[in-house]
Write a protein that holds these residues in place. Structure first.
Motif, PDB file in Angstrom:
ATOM      1  N   GLU A  22      -6.876   8.473  -3.440  1.00  0.00           N
ATOM      2  CA  GLU A  22      -7.482   7.993  -2.200  1.00  0.00           C
ATOM      3  C   GLU A  22      -6.579   6.982  -1.528  1.00  0.00           C
ATOM      4  N   ASP A  23      -6.333   7.197  -0.240  1.00  0.00           N
ATOM      5  CA  ASP A  23      -5.679   6.158   0.555  1.00  0.00           C
ATOM      6  C   ASP A  23      -6.792   5.278   1.118  1.00  0.00           C
ATOM      7  N   GLY A  62      -7.014   5.038  -6.512  1.00  0.00           N
ATOM      8  CA  GLY A  62      -7.211   4.574  -5.142  1.00  0.00           C
ATOM      9  C   GLY A  62      -6.101   3.609  -4.782  1.00  0.00           C
ATOM     10  N   CYS A  63      -5.664   3.647  -3.526  1.00  0.00           N
ATOM     11  CA  CYS A  63      -4.546   2.808  -3.092  1.00  0.00           C
ATOM     12  C   CYS A  63      -5.018   1.815  -2.046  1.00  0.00           C
ATOM     13  N   GLY A  95       0.826  -1.203   0.000  1.00  0.00           N
ATOM     14  CA  GLY A  95       0.000   0.000   0.000  1.00  0.00           C
ATOM     15  C   GLY A  95       0.861   1.253   0.000  1.00  0.00           C
ATOM     16  N   SER A  96       1.980   1.193   0.695  1.00  0.00           N
ATOM     17  CA  SER A  96       2.894   2.342   0.716  1.00  0.00           C
ATOM     18  C   SER A  96       3.402   2.634  -0.688  1.00  0.00           C
ATOM     19  N   ASP A  97       3.776   1.585  -1.419  1.00  0.00           N
ATOM     20  CA  ASP A  97       4.235   1.773  -2.799  1.00  0.00           C
ATOM     21  C   ASP A  97       3.116   2.273  -3.698  1.00  0.00           C
ATOM     22  N   GLY A 101       1.610  -6.466   0.122  1.00  0.00           N
ATOM     23  CA  GLY A 101       1.031  -6.360  -1.208  1.00  0.00           C
ATOM     24  C   GLY A 101       0.174  -5.115  -1.285  1.00  0.00           C
ATOM     25  N   GLY A 102      -0.063  -4.649  -2.502  1.00  0.00           N
ATOM     26  CA  GLY A 102      -0.909  -3.470  -2.674  1.00  0.00           C
ATOM     27  C   GLY A 102      -1.494  -3.442  -4.069  1.00  0.00           C
TER      28      GLY A 102
END
Ligand code: PLP
Length: 406
Positions: A178-179, A200-201, A82-84, A216-217
């Motif tokens: 969007e986070d 969106g993340c 998610g950070s990436d 993962g993201g």
């Protein structure tokens, strides 16, 4: 093994909760979910191992298609975390030195570090006390000619005030990223988290509602060209092989993670429904013993589908940490999301936010505590948590007493 509830705890070797503890209630026990689907997981993992294809590939493509549809957008781009996803989104817009990125202060660190790592300036906005999400009025006042992106966070599983935020961003043609790391499947007005902004993340960190067996993201994307650019950036900007027009990063998703997540996705709505049932039951139990008048209970905004990644209450009068210690003695797991708002973090001290500069974020950081809410909790365990809190406040412990089925 159960997962420790915070990154800090993960750094330690011993998990803070364990399925072998028969009394008490863990903050999160990932074993219960795994045990229910372990046959399917084993088959998926074996299939990937037999294929010899370990990076991206058909499992990732399947996940991208399925999650894009789940989030009501045309394109999905899987990545390593998610950070990436946040970093890649800002990279895709070419954000860098001299640019400002607006975001709430009361959130996980990755929301801000993405902007910081690109040399841009995170501009912290206060929250609405009722939802813990970014305050659109303060957001609008914080916009300058240098504002290049707005990053609302759907904290704890509830959408931010996206109607207002989209109106503000549209007027000035500022992209919204969007986070949605904590909010897969959350809705406002029937529209899902990740479908309001340009990007969106999502995160598959194991504590998230759709948790992998590692990092993962995924990026949810409306525009096809933007999705293509994100795919380029996640793979070193390489196209074709060993030819680079832009400098990207390595942020590919493992096929094993994708395979696990493809097994899990069809169950997500059931797990979300169980989280919603748990939240409702907490509300009833707290009301039955009068704790709703002492604690600040989480509220669901109108027209919203809260997916309850966390159930976060406010404890008044500076008693939060004492309550937490009391519950820990009874082996009831809790966590504080987040003890220090980002504008007060040491690494951002050069930005010059003094104490009291974002009062609602600071108050939340001082008052909030997260209780166990994961889908596999039993009603009896929820009652144990409520009774533990009732004992701390010296109120009658008859929550649920008139309902022997609990
Ligand atoms: C978990 C989380 C992230 C980061 O996701 P990772 O997959 O852990 O990198 C970003 N923002 C928020 C609000 C999160 O909760």
């Amino acid at each position: 093994m159960s997962i420790a509830p915070s990154r800090q705890s993960l750094a330690a070797t011993a998990p803070v909760v364990s399925t072998t503890v028969t009394s008490g209630v863990p903050l999160l026990d990932v074993q219960r979910q795994y045990q229910a689907i372990r046959g399917e997981i084993a088959a998926a993992v074996t299939r990937v191992c037999d294929s010899g294809r370990f990076i991206l590939g058909p499992d990732c493509e399947q996940l991208e298609t399925a999650l894009a549809a789940y989030c009501q957008v045309p394109h999905g781009v899987a990545c390593a975390s998610g950070s990436d996803a946040l970093l890649l989104a800002l990279m895709a817009y070419g954000i860098g030195p001299g640019d400002e990125v607006l975001m709430p202060s009361y959130t996980f660190f990755a929301t801000a570090s993405a902007a910081w790592r690109l040399g841009a300036k995170p501009v912290f906005v206060d929250i609405e006390p009722a939802t813990f999400n970014i305050d659109p009025k303060h957001l609008e006042r914080s916009i300058t000619s240098a504002t290049k992106a707005i990053v609302p966070v759907h904290l704890f599983g509830q959408c931010a005030a996206m109607r207002e935020i989209v109106a503000i961003a549209k007027k000035r043609q500022i992209p919204i990223i969007e986070d949605a790391a904590q909010a897969v499947g959350a809705e406002l007005d029937g529209r899902r988290a990740g479908s309001w902004g340009e990007i969106g993340c999502l995160s598959f960190y194991p504590t998230k509602n759709l948790g992998g067996f590692g990092d993962g993201g995924l990026l949810t994307v409306k525009d096809q060209a933007l999705a293509g650019r994100l795919k380029l950036l996640r793979g070193h900007g390489m196209e074709p092989r060993y030819y680079h027009h832009v400098v990207g990063i390595n942020s590919r998703l493992d096929s094993l993670q994708a395979a696990v997540l493809n097994v899990k996705l069809p169950y997500l709505d059931d797990w979300t429904a169980a989280r919603q049932t748990n939240a409702r039951l907490y509300g009833e139990l707290f009301a039955e013993c009068g704790l709703d008048r002492i604690l600040g209970l989480p509220k669901e905004a109108a027209n919203s589908r809260h997916v309850w990644n966390q159930y976060v209450i406010r404890v008044p009068d500076g008693r939060r940490d004492a309550l937490r210690a009391h519950l820990a003695q009874q082996k009831i797991g809790t966590e504080i999301y987040y003890p220090v708002s980002l504008h007060r973090q040491e690494c951002f001290s050069s930005l010059g936010y003094g104490p009291g500069s974002l009062p609602h974020s600071e108050q939340a950081a001082n008052e909030t505590i997260a209780l166990p809410i994961f889908p596999e909790l039993s009603p009896a365990e929820l009652r144990t948590v409520v009774h533990g809190i009732a004992a701390f406040f010296g109120v009658s412990r008859h929550a649920g007493a008139n309902r022997p089925h609990l």
